[in-house]
Write a protein that holds these residues in place. Structure first.
Motif: not given
Length: 124
Positions: A50-55, A64-68
């Motif tokens: 999960x942390x790496x997904x944010x990075x 368009x899907x980045x925020x969600x």
């Protein structure tokens, strides 16, 4: 290439990215390779840190899907986010891959997250 990518935190959080947006996202983040903990060798199904997904998302171009997806990863109740792919045929979603070459324990965790049936598989 999938026509839909489904992301889940394994509980209540879900994000679906459809069509060309799914293709563009997957290319932009190089299939989340840097965030992948476990994956099917034959499709886009995988377990992501999960942390790496944010990075990865913060380092990529806007989508368009980045925020969600960042919200999903930030709020994930575990350390992982799960991805499944689907192809739409005549309005019906088909996850055609049987994940036969996915042999590590991440497969069982992925099955739990998506409520998918486990199959008997050989371990090597």
């Amino acid at each position: 290439m999938p026509t839909e990518l489904r992301f889940t935190d394994g509980e209540q959080g879900n994000v679906a990215v459809h069509g060309d947006e799914a293709v563009v996202l997957w290319a932009m983040v190089d299939g989340f390779g840097e965030a992948t903990v476990s994956a099917c060798e034959d499709c886009s199904a995988r377990v992501l840190a999960a942390v790496a997904v944010v990075d990865v998302l913060e380092a990529s171009a806007p989508h368009p899907a980045t925020g969600a997806l960042i919200d999903l990863a930030d709020d994930a109740p575990t350390l992982h986010v799960y991805v499944a792919e689907a192809t739409v045929h005549d309005g019906q979603i088909d996850g055609a891959c049987e994940h036969l070459r996915w042999r590590d324990p991440g497969f069982d965790e992925w099955c739990d997250a998506f409520g998918a049936a486990r199959r008997k598989r050989k371990t090597y």
